[in-house]
Design a protein around this motif. Structure first.
Motif, PDB file in Angstrom:
ATOM      1  N   VAL A  33       0.791  -1.352  -0.119  1.00  0.00           N
ATOM      2  CA  VAL A  33       0.045  -0.072   0.091  1.00  0.00           C
ATOM      3  C   VAL A  33       0.883   1.108  -0.182  1.00  0.00           C
ATOM      4  O   VAL A  33       0.623   2.347  -0.859  1.00  0.00           O
ATOM      5  N   ASP A  34       2.127   1.279   0.581  1.00  0.00           N
ATOM      6  CA  ASP A  34       3.123   2.382   0.606  1.00  0.00           C
ATOM      7  C   ASP A  34       3.316   2.667  -0.712  1.00  0.00           C
ATOM      8  O   ASP A  34       3.705   3.913  -1.176  1.00  0.00           O
ATOM      9  N   HIS A  35       3.778   1.618  -1.522  1.00  0.00           N
ATOM     10  CA  HIS A  35       4.200   1.831  -2.861  1.00  0.00           C
ATOM     11  C   HIS A  35       2.952   2.619  -3.745  1.00  0.00           C
ATOM     12  O   HIS A  35       3.332   3.451  -4.454  1.00  0.00           O
ATOM     13  N   TRP A  36       1.778   2.121  -3.608  1.00  0.00           N
ATOM     14  CA  TRP A  36       0.674   2.922  -4.282  1.00  0.00           C
ATOM     15  C   TRP A  36       0.382   4.104  -3.761  1.00  0.00           C
ATOM     16  O   TRP A  36       0.249   5.058  -4.491  1.00  0.00           O
ATOM     17  N   ARG A  37       0.524   4.422  -2.608  1.00  0.00           N
ATOM     18  CA  ARG A  37       0.432   5.649  -2.033  1.00  0.00           C
ATOM     19  C   ARG A  37       1.406   6.772  -2.645  1.00  0.00           C
ATOM     20  O   ARG A  37       1.236   7.611  -3.036  1.00  0.00           O
ATOM     21  N   THR A  38       2.764   6.288  -2.533  1.00  0.00           N
ATOM     22  CA  THR A  38       3.869   7.063  -3.270  1.00  0.00           C
ATOM     23  C   THR A  38       3.587   7.247  -4.907  1.00  0.00           C
ATOM     24  O   THR A  38       3.663   8.409  -5.192  1.00  0.00           O
ATOM     25  N   LEU A  39       3.025   6.377  -5.570  1.00  0.00           N
ATOM     26  CA  LEU A  39       2.770   6.577  -6.938  1.00  0.00           C
ATOM     27  C   LEU A  39       1.726   7.487  -7.290  1.00  0.00           C
ATOM     28  O   LEU A  39       1.862   8.373  -8.106  1.00  0.00           O
ATOM     29  N   LEU A  40       0.689   7.463  -6.403  1.00  0.00           N
ATOM     30  CA  LEU A  40      -0.601   8.182  -6.503  1.00  0.00           C
ATOM     31  C   LEU A  40       0.020   9.817  -6.028  1.00  0.00           C
ATOM     32  O   LEU A  40      -0.435  10.845  -6.685  1.00  0.00           O
ATOM     33  N   ARG A  41       0.575   9.975  -4.751  1.00  0.00           N
ATOM     34  CA  ARG A  41       1.095  11.256  -4.424  1.00  0.00           C
ATOM     35  C   ARG A  41       2.032  11.923  -5.522  1.00  0.00           C
ATOM     36  O   ARG A  41       2.002  13.168  -5.965  1.00  0.00           O
ATOM     37  N   ILE A  62      -5.724   6.827 -19.182  1.00  0.00           N
ATOM     38  CA  ILE A  62      -7.382   6.762 -18.648  1.00  0.00           C
ATOM     39  C   ILE A  62      -7.916   5.973 -19.661  1.00  0.00           C
ATOM     40  O   ILE A  62      -8.723   5.068 -19.244  1.00  0.00           O
ATOM     41  N   ALA A  63      -7.884   5.976 -20.890  1.00  0.00           N
ATOM     42  CA  ALA A  63      -8.726   4.977 -21.796  1.00  0.00           C
ATOM     43  C   ALA A  63      -7.868   3.480 -21.395  1.00  0.00           C
ATOM     44  O   ALA A  63      -8.664   2.695 -21.512  1.00  0.00           O
ATOM     45  N   ASP A  64      -6.536   3.440 -21.275  1.00  0.00           N
ATOM     46  CA  ASP A  64      -6.053   1.882 -21.403  1.00  0.00           C
ATOM     47  C   ASP A  64      -6.458   1.460 -19.772  1.00  0.00           C
ATOM     48  O   ASP A  64      -6.835   0.275 -19.959  1.00  0.00           O
ATOM     49  N   LEU A  65      -6.455   2.488 -18.915  1.00  0.00           N
ATOM     50  CA  LEU A  65      -6.767   1.862 -17.434  1.00  0.00           C
ATOM     51  C   LEU A  65      -8.476   1.356 -17.529  1.00  0.00           C
ATOM     52  O   LEU A  65      -8.860   0.659 -17.137  1.00  0.00           O
ATOM     53  N   GLU A  66      -9.149   2.322 -18.293  1.00  0.00           N
ATOM     54  CA  GLU A  66     -10.611   2.168 -18.145  1.00  0.00           C
ATOM     55  C   GLU A  66     -10.799   0.797 -19.080  1.00  0.00           C
ATOM     56  O   GLU A  66     -11.759  -0.017 -18.502  1.00  0.00           O
ATOM     57  N   ALA A  67     -10.119   0.288 -20.125  1.00  0.00           N
ATOM     58  CA  ALA A  67     -10.582  -0.871 -20.775  1.00  0.00           C
ATOM     59  C   ALA A  67     -10.250  -2.014 -20.043  1.00  0.00           C
ATOM     60  O   ALA A  67     -10.796  -2.691 -19.869  1.00  0.00           O
ATOM     61  N   LEU A  95      -6.222   4.288  -9.130  1.00  0.00           N
ATOM     62  CA  LEU A  95      -5.784   5.204  -9.998  1.00  0.00           C
ATOM     63  C   LEU A  95      -6.091   5.546 -11.036  1.00  0.00           C
ATOM     64  O   LEU A  95      -6.113   6.743 -11.502  1.00  0.00           O
ATOM     65  N   LEU A  96      -7.236   4.774 -11.610  1.00  0.00           N
ATOM     66  CA  LEU A  96      -7.987   5.415 -12.759  1.00  0.00           C
ATOM     67  C   LEU A  96      -9.018   6.386 -12.115  1.00  0.00           C
ATOM     68  O   LEU A  96      -9.161   7.321 -12.948  1.00  0.00           O
ATOM     69  N   LEU A  97      -9.725   6.085 -10.922  1.00  0.00           N
ATOM     70  CA  LEU A  97     -10.451   7.358 -10.335  1.00  0.00           C
ATOM     71  C   LEU A  97      -9.539   8.414 -10.312  1.00  0.00           C
ATOM     72  O   LEU A  97     -10.164   9.614 -10.239  1.00  0.00           O
ATOM     73  N   ARG A 132     -18.674   5.561 -10.792  1.00  0.00           N
ATOM     74  CA  ARG A 132     -19.755   4.987  -9.853  1.00  0.00           C
ATOM     75  C   ARG A 132     -19.509   3.417 -10.235  1.00  0.00           C
ATOM     76  O   ARG A 132     -19.773   2.657  -9.198  1.00  0.00           O
ATOM     77  N   ALA A 133     -19.176   2.978 -11.388  1.00  0.00           N
ATOM     78  CA  ALA A 133     -18.881   1.513 -11.532  1.00  0.00           C
ATOM     79  C   ALA A 133     -17.716   1.178 -10.985  1.00  0.00           C
ATOM     80  O   ALA A 133     -17.731  -0.086 -10.168  1.00  0.00           O
ATOM     81  N   LEU A 134     -16.823   2.105 -10.547  1.00  0.00           N
ATOM     82  CA  LEU A 134     -15.437   1.626 -10.102  1.00  0.00           C
ATOM     83  C   LEU A 134     -15.708   1.547  -8.516  1.00  0.00           C
ATOM     84  O   LEU A 134     -15.156   0.438  -7.794  1.00  0.00           O
ATOM     85  N   VAL A 135     -16.422   2.427  -7.890  1.00  0.00           N
ATOM     86  CA  VAL A 135     -16.585   2.691  -6.358  1.00  0.00           C
ATOM     87  C   VAL A 135     -17.308   1.352  -5.994  1.00  0.00           C
ATOM     88  O   VAL A 135     -17.446   0.929  -4.899  1.00  0.00           O
ATOM     89  N   CYS A 136     -18.358   0.812  -7.074  1.00  0.00           N
ATOM     90  CA  CYS A 136     -19.050  -0.411  -6.559  1.00  0.00           C
ATOM     91  C   CYS A 136     -18.369  -1.738  -6.404  1.00  0.00           C
ATOM     92  O   CYS A 136     -18.740  -2.625  -6.192  1.00  0.00           O
ATOM     93  N   GLU A 137     -17.058  -1.770  -7.081  1.00  0.00           N
ATOM     94  CA  GLU A 137     -16.467  -2.953  -7.059  1.00  0.00           C
ATOM     95  C   GLU A 137     -15.733  -3.084  -5.437  1.00  0.00           C
ATOM     96  O   GLU A 137     -15.119  -2.216  -4.980  1.00  0.00           O
TER      97      GLU A 137
END
Length: 781
Positions: A33-41, A62-67, A95-97, A132-137
């Motif tokens: 989770v620390d890796h992902w926090r670093t990536l996002l920040r 965004i298009a690649d991640l969305e697909a 990340l997509l969100l 909305r679809a993402l947060v439902c996952e």
């Protein structure tokens, strides 16, 4: 390994097809989770830096991640040995969100984006299909829980509230400028009841801004509400550096609510004929109909909300349509406004990339410049919140703001009292706000309560003025037509109703509030009386010349009392010159038409332009502007009697005078136009010189009015030439000249200039008089 977006995008591209799997041991499955926090920040906050740093645009990423996310969202829950891939799916979803929210944030922070986006904040993507679809996952919900969990050593109250959230109920609500908002319900009752929450998650890259993090962490303490009932504020549960937890408020933002309302507006039949005010730089015109009903409905609610905010010892600093929620009351036919997102938006302090944002026009200049710290002044209120309130009133009434920050002309044309009230709130200089509408002195308990009282009184007066429309919220087309062709333009009845309201309010003697309503009513009454007398005499003389029955019983009685013959008008016929020759037949009719045309133009000219304004609000200590105001006032009021003075002598004394009196009347019109337009231009220019930001660079009504003067001068000179030729006998086609002049009077002067152009000119004169009044108030100690 160091987290890098290139690694993520490469892995996503490799398994972009449905059913694609990451092999066990892939570096992404090893990230914590620390890796992902670093990536996002570490994500760039703008699209340009993202493209330069990662050689890929936001849209492509965004298009690649969305697909990938949409392709894998339909898969079954991962087996135990695939838990790493399941966690990866959740982190990729966050990340997509985050990228979608960053793109939306940049659009809101950009001045170059489409107007509808800047005004209403409508996402450029399909939120239902993506966010909305993402947060439902379930995997995304779990990733959000771990990524935004309070850090060790954080506030214990924040830890308790976080543990009490039921993440299985999490749902996406909407985007903010630096955040996205989620909703859900707690596991157990919070604050005595099980009520839904709103979780405002700061987009991770913005957490690199220290001031934003500190303000977010202190939000719950800074904006804690006292233990009392509140109707217009939101309870905050807890906050950390990365999120704020509060009550969820269902409903639309005010921006969304007004967008829905705008779809129901239909333009009037005569919109194409009535000029609308615009800034001088090609801006689109304001909405052609003033929505006074929305000004009243939401304006009163906003005052209640600000008064409640003041009672709680708080201030907003970012009062904009996006930070106001409209909540329908199921038990009453009303809507309540809830204020959210209190505090200065750090975009205005230039602590983040971007320009000024979609709602910057509603935020006071001193806040945007950083000159104000968001604290109340010595009077206990925040001038910046007053500025925002005034801008919101403009939005409610006109449907949009002017690019130069001034009040749109439609307010001055239809409700100058409200325009005057708004001007007193929206000057860019905090020291020039509330020049006219201040506190009620020692008896005052709240500035907002006082202003709400003033606002209600001004609204009552405006509704009284509009009573000829049956209280209609929008002008109907037959009222518009009637206003064009009605000689008095409804001004006399409006002035009388306004005077009755001011008398009931005990304000008609208040020099700072009455705008000389009794003075204006008296002159309007005189104008109407002179018009009636002149028209009656002209009609009698016309009927007399045609040989029709022109007398009545009153005249018969006067004839008997004064001993005059039956073919004479008592007293009036005694005014005739010795060589008086009354025209007969067709000549009498056309001369009567000429007299009636000038009578109607004269009263229309006064009632449509001058009846509701007075330059005397300038006061007596304004130097040359006072002199110009007196001259303009004399010129304006003279037109209550000038139609009678210039039209009746040719009928009563000597018909051969008509060419000279017609030319004289047009010359007096030119002088009145020059005097009143000169005052208006000087007042507006003086206002700009003294830094009144409520004065625009160009006022279309005054520009139109000033453009009359060359044409009027040419017309007056032409009439003097014709008069000279007729007097010396060089011209003999008298009837041709009479018909031509009457036609110009009716079509050009009455219908076009005083009818169609009248509202815009009246609005310009009203703006100039209000500017002069504010200049006087600014000089007063």
């Amino acid at each position: 390994m160091t987290p890098d977006v290139r690694t993520v995008l490469a892995a996503v591209e490799a398994v972009a097809s449905p059913g694609g799997k990451l092999q066990q041991g892939h570096p992404l499955t090893e990230w914590t989770v620390d890796h992902w926090r670093t990536l996002l920040r570490d994500l760039p906050m703008d699209s340009g830096t993202f493209a330069a740093q990662y050689e890929s645009s936001w849209d492509t990423a965004i298009a690649d991640l969305e697909a990938w996310c949409l392709a894998h969202s339909a898969e079954e829950e991962p087996a135990p040995d695939e838990s790493a891939a399941g966690s990866l799916s959740g982190y990729l979803g966050v990340l997509l969100l985050t990228l979608v929210s960053l793109r939306h944030s940049e659009q809101r922070r950009s001045l170059d984006h489409d107007m509808s986006e800047r005004l209403h904040g409508t996402p450029a993507h399909d939120c239902d299909r993506i966010c909305r679809a993402l947060v439902c996952e379930p995997a995304v919900r779990e990733a959000l829980r771990t990524l935004y969990a309070p850090a060790e050593g954080s506030d214990q109250a924040a830890d308790r509230e976080w543990e009490n959230l039921d993440f299985s109920t999490l749902a996406f609500h909407r985007h903010g400028t630096t955040s996205f908002i989620l909703t859900g319900t707690p596991v157990r009752r919070a604050h005595g009841q099980l009520r839904p929450f709103a979780l405002k998650c700061i987009i991770h890259p913005f957490l690199r801004i220290p001031t934003l993090g500190r303000a977010t962490e202190a939000y719950a303490e800074t904006y804690a509400l006292p233990n009392t009932e509140v109707d217009h504020l939101v309870w905050v549960w807890a906050s950390t550096t990365s999120w704020i937890l509060m009550d969820f408020v269902p409903g639309q933002t005010l921006a969304e609510r007004l967008e829905a309302e705008a779809e129901q507006r239909r333009p009037g039949v005569l919109d194409a004929f009535f000029p609308t005010d615009a800034t001088g730089d090609g801006a689109a015109p304001v909405h052609p109909r003033l929505r006074l009903d929305l000004v009243e409905r939401f304006g009163q609610e906003l005052f209640l909300a600000l008064a409640e905010l003041e009672r709680c010892g708080l201030h907003h600093c970012d009062l904009s349509p996006s930070n106001i929620i409209v909540v329908p009351d199921p038990n009453e036919d009303r809507e309540t406004l809830k204020l959210i997102d209190l505090g200065v938006n750090y975009l205005y302090l230039h602590n983040m990339p971007g320009h000024v944002g979609v709602d910057a026009a509603y935020v006071a200049p001193e806040i945007r410049s950083g000159a104000a710290d968001g604290k109340a002044d010595a009077a206990g209120y925040l001038p910046s919140d007053l500025f925002s309130f005034g801008q919101l009133l403009i939005l409610l009434g006109a449907g949009r703001l002017e690019l130069d920050g001034t009040v749109p002309g439609i307010f001055y044309a239809e409700a100058p009292l409200i325009a005057r009230f708004i001007e007193d709130l929206t000057d860019r200089d905090p020291g020039r706000r509330l020049l006219i509408f201040g506190t009620r002195g020692e008896e005052s308990t709240s500035i907002y309560d006082d202003l709400r009282d003033y606002f209600g009184e001004e609204l009552e007066a405006v509704w009284a003025e509009r009573a000829e429309q049956g209280g209609a919220r929008n002008s109907l087309w037959w009222h518009e037509i009637a206003g064009v062709f009605q000689p008095l333009s409804g001004a006399l009845s409006r002035q009388r109703r306004l005077w009755l309201v001011r008398r009931r309010q005990s304000l008609y003697r208040d020099p700072t509030r009455n705008m000389r309503v009794r003075w204006l009513l008296g002159w309007s009454t005189m104008s109407a009386a002179c018009c009636a007398i002149t028209s009656a005499v002209v009609l009698m003389w016309t009927l007399r010349g045609t040989g029709l029955d022109w007398d009545n019983q009153i005249i018969v009685v006067l004839q008997k009392l004064l001993g005059t013959s039956s073919d004479e008008l008592p007293l009036l016929d005694q005014l005739r010159a010795d060589d008086y020759a009354l025209p007969r037949g067709v000549g009498s009719v056309w001369l009567g038409v000429l007299g009636l045309s000038f009578t109607l133009v004269g009263v229309k000219y006064y009632q449509s332009l001058f009846a509701g304004v007075t330059p005397l609000v300038t006061g007596w200590r304004s130097g040359s502007l006072t002199v110009q105001a007196i001259l303009a006032e004399l010129a304006m009021r003279s037109w209550t009697v000038l139609p009678l003075v210039t039209i009746l002598p040719p009928f009563l004394v000597q018909p051969r005078w008509w060419p000279l009196f017609v030319a004289a009347a047009m010359s007096l019109v030119t002088l009145a136009n020059w005097a009143s337009s000169q005052f208006a231009r000087t007042a507006l220019s003086r206002g700009r010189e003294h830094g009144l930001s409520t004065v625009p660079r160009r006022v279309s009504g005054i520009a139109t009015y000033a453009s009359w003067i060359p044409g009027n001068t040419f017309y007056a000179l032409t009439l003097w030439i014709i008069a000279g030729l007729l007097v010396v006998g060089a011209a003999r086609d008298t009837m041709v000249y009479i018909v031509g002049i009457a036609f110009v009077n009716v079509v050009q002067l009455y219908v076009v200039k005083c009818g169609f152009q009248g509202p815009d000119i009246r609005a310009g004169l009203a703006r100039a008089c209000i500017t002069a009044e504010r200049l006087r108030s600014a000089r007063s100690p």
